[in-house]
Design a protein around this motif. Structure first.
Motif, mmCIF file in Angstrom:
data_model
loop_
_atom_site.group_PDB
_atom_site.id
_atom_site.type_symbol
_atom_site.label_atom_id
_atom_site.label_comp_id
_atom_site.label_asym_id
_atom_site.label_seq_id
_atom_site.Cartn_x
_atom_site.Cartn_y
_atom_site.Cartn_z
ATOM 1 N N LYS A 50 0.826 -1.211 0.000
ATOM 2 C CA LYS A 50 0.000 0.000 0.000
ATOM 3 C C LYS A 50 0.859 1.261 0.000
ATOM 4 O O LYS A 50 0.669 2.166 -0.819
ATOM 5 N N THR A 51 1.789 1.330 0.945
ATOM 6 C CA THR A 51 2.643 2.513 1.037
ATOM 7 C C THR A 51 3.531 2.643 -0.193
ATOM 8 O O THR A 51 3.729 3.748 -0.717
ATOM 9 N N THR A 52 4.061 1.530 -0.673
ATOM 10 C CA THR A 52 4.888 1.573 -1.875
ATOM 11 C C THR A 52 4.101 2.113 -3.057
ATOM 12 O O THR A 52 4.611 2.921 -3.853
ATOM 13 N N LEU A 53 2.843 1.710 -3.188
ATOM 14 C CA LEU A 53 2.001 2.211 -4.267
ATOM 15 C C LEU A 53 1.831 3.728 -4.150
ATOM 16 O O LEU A 53 1.988 4.458 -5.146
ATOM 17 N N MET A 54 1.543 4.216 -2.957
ATOM 18 C CA MET A 54 1.363 5.660 -2.773
ATOM 19 C C MET A 54 2.651 6.408 -3.101
ATOM 20 O O MET A 54 2.635 7.455 -3.757
ATOM 21 N N ARG A 55 3.768 5.890 -2.646
ATOM 22 C CA ARG A 55 5.052 6.541 -2.900
ATOM 23 C C ARG A 55 5.423 6.476 -4.381
ATOM 24 O O ARG A 55 6.025 7.402 -4.918
ATOM 25 N N ALA A 56 5.049 5.389 -5.036
ATOM 26 C CA ALA A 56 5.317 5.275 -6.475
ATOM 27 C C ALA A 56 4.483 6.282 -7.262
ATOM 28 O O ALA A 56 4.967 6.884 -8.230
ATOM 29 N N LEU A 57 3.240 6.489 -6.856
ATOM 30 C CA LEU A 57 2.373 7.431 -7.551
ATOM 31 C C LEU A 57 2.870 8.865 -7.429
ATOM 32 O O LEU A 57 2.638 9.687 -8.319
ATOM 33 N N THR A 58 3.553 9.173 -6.322
ATOM 34 C CA THR A 58 4.060 10.526 -6.109
ATOM 35 C C THR A 58 5.551 10.632 -6.386
ATOM 36 O O THR A 58 6.166 11.662 -6.118
ATOM 37 N N ARG A 59 6.145 9.559 -6.903
ATOM 38 C CA ARG A 59 7.566 9.517 -7.275
ATOM 39 C C ARG A 59 8.492 9.717 -6.079
ATOM 40 O O ARG A 59 9.658 10.074 -6.248
ATOM 41 N N LEU A 60 7.989 9.474 -4.869
ATOM 42 C CA LEU A 60 8.870 9.442 -3.709
ATOM 43 C C LEU A 60 9.716 8.176 -3.725
ATOM 44 O O LEU A 60 10.779 8.123 -3.098
ATOM 45 N N THR A 61 9.202 7.161 -4.406
ATOM 46 C CA THR A 61 9.956 5.936 -4.680
ATOM 47 C C THR A 61 10.075 5.801 -6.188
ATOM 48 O O THR A 61 9.090 6.005 -6.915
ATOM 49 N N ALA A 62 11.271 5.491 -6.658
ATOM 50 C CA ALA A 62 11.470 5.315 -8.100
ATOM 51 C C ALA A 62 10.533 4.235 -8.615
ATOM 52 O O ALA A 62 10.382 3.173 -8.000
ATOM 53 N N SER A 63 9.891 4.506 -9.737
ATOM 54 C CA SER A 63 8.899 3.574 -10.250
ATOM 55 C C SER A 63 8.873 3.584 -11.771
ATOM 56 O O SER A 63 9.341 4.515 -12.416
ATOM 57 N N LYS A 64 8.302 2.523 -12.312
ATOM 58 C CA LYS A 64 8.082 2.408 -13.741
ATOM 59 C C LYS A 64 6.585 2.496 -14.005
ATOM 60 O O LYS A 64 5.765 2.382 -13.091
ATOM 61 N N GLY A 65 6.218 2.666 -15.265
ATOM 62 C CA GLY A 65 4.819 2.768 -15.628
ATOM 63 C C GLY A 65 4.461 4.188 -16.021
ATOM 64 O O GLY A 65 5.308 5.086 -16.009
ATOM 65 N N ASN A 66 3.206 4.381 -16.370
ATOM 66 C CA ASN A 66 2.745 5.676 -16.879
ATOM 67 C C ASN A 66 1.715 6.291 -15.953
ATOM 68 O O ASN A 66 0.868 5.600 -15.384
ATOM 69 N N LEU A 67 1.792 7.605 -15.838
ATOM 70 C CA LEU A 67 0.916 8.353 -14.955
ATOM 71 C C LEU A 67 0.301 9.509 -15.735
ATOM 72 O O LEU A 67 1.005 10.233 -16.449
ATOM 73 N N PHE A 68 -1.018 9.681 -15.587
ATOM 74 C CA PHE A 68 -1.739 10.736 -16.295
ATOM 75 C C PHE A 68 -2.576 11.532 -15.293
ATOM 76 O O PHE A 68 -3.199 10.964 -14.394
ATOM 77 N N PHE A 69 -2.586 12.845 -15.465
ATOM 78 C CA PHE A 69 -3.374 13.731 -14.607
ATOM 79 C C PHE A 69 -4.259 14.580 -15.492
ATOM 80 O O PHE A 69 -3.783 15.363 -16.306
ATOM 81 N N ARG A 70 -5.569 14.362 -15.376
ATOM 82 C CA ARG A 70 -6.541 15.015 -16.248
ATOM 83 C C ARG A 70 -6.169 14.820 -17.723
ATOM 84 O O ARG A 70 -6.274 15.731 -18.536
ATOM 85 N N GLY A 71 -5.719 13.621 -18.039
ATOM 86 C CA GLY A 71 -5.403 13.266 -19.415
ATOM 87 C C GLY A 71 -4.015 13.633 -19.874
ATOM 88 O O GLY A 71 -3.580 13.204 -20.946
ATOM 89 N N GLU A 72 -3.291 14.408 -19.081
ATOM 90 C CA GLU A 72 -1.936 14.819 -19.457
ATOM 91 C C GLU A 72 -0.923 13.803 -18.943
ATOM 92 O O GLU A 72 -0.975 13.393 -17.773
ATOM 93 N N ASP A 73 -0.010 13.399 -19.796
ATOM 94 C CA ASP A 73 1.035 12.452 -19.404
ATOM 95 C C ASP A 73 2.024 13.159 -18.478
ATOM 96 O O ASP A 73 2.728 14.080 -18.890
#
Length: 240
Positions: A50-73
């Motif tokens: 759970k915590t790793t997921l939250m940190r990955a979404l905010t880039r507090l932990t290095a992560s792979k994958g794609n993130l979009f905010f209101r459609g913007e990459d």
């Protein structure tokens, strides 16, 4: 329901987000989305990711994958630049500056909107009047509940569009935890999207519109909160 089926662009959409600590893959490729003004809860046992997921979404932990905010990459953006977009996280442990006053901690939270510091502080005090009473008190001398209020208040100073919270009721008395989580309901009513990791599952599920269940580093279920009762294993584990 996949984000593409919702008929509008999600506030946040993560596609195949993963993270590792050395050779250990703590978060396997997993996807989620949060709609505008939605409150979503992530449930899972200790060590599920759970915590790793939250940190990955905010880039507090290095992560792979794609993130979009209101459609913007926004995949390549740092934590700081995500904050400028309005994606703000309150970490487990609160992360306050204990030798600084309540006022100073709040002012730090307004670094993105320094011209609006007074107005934002007034808004925070409407939610947490006790912070106004303790404005010149050192953050480290506050009670646990007051420290959590300050952590959330500092996040609000940054004018979040999406507020992410990791275990905000951890270590708090039930009455204080209920008060904190009730504040999140009010923030959600005001239009702030919220992604919540919370150990007090029955309370969290009363707030949320949807729930993701994570196990062994991967999301294994996505449900509307009123559907969880029909999943007897989940209901038995999280609702009692």
């Amino acid at each position: 329901m996949p984000a593409s089926d919702k008929g509008n662009v999600p506030l946040l959409e993560a596609r195949d987000i993963s993270a590792s600590y050395g050779q250990v893959q703590a978060l396997k490729p997993t996807s989620l989305h949060i709609a505008e003004g939605e409150l979503v809860t992530i449930l899972g046992p200790n060590g599920a990711g759970k915590t790793t997921l939250m940190r990955a979404l905010t880039r507090l932990t290095a992560s792979k994958g794609n993130l979009f905010f209101r459609g913007e990459d926004i995949t390549g953006l740092s934590t700081h630049r995500l904050a400028r977009r309005g994606i703000i996280m309150v970490q487990e442990g609160r992360g306050l500056f204990p030798q600084m006053s309540v006022r100073e901690n709040l002012v730090i939270g307004a670094f993105l909107h320094s011209a609006e510091t007074d107005a934002q502080m007034t808004s925070v005090f409407e939610l947490f009047p006790r912070l106004k009473e303790r404005l010149d008190q050192l953050a480290g001398s506050l009670s646990g509940g007051e420290q959590q209020m300050l952590a959330i208040g500092r996040a609000l100073m940054a004018k979040p569009q999406l507020l992410m919270l990791d275990e905000p009721s951890l270590g708090l008395a039930p009455r204080v935890a209920f008060e904190i989580l009730g504040t999140l309901r009010e923030l959600n009513r005001r239009g702030i999207g919220i992604l919540l990791v919370e150990q007090k599952a029955p309370l969290a599920l009363k707030l949320a519109q949807r729930v993701y269940v994570i196990a062994l580093g991967k999301i294994v279920a996505e449900l509307k909160t009123d559907e969880i009762k029909s999943h007897h294993d989940l209901a038995r584990y999280y609702l009692h």
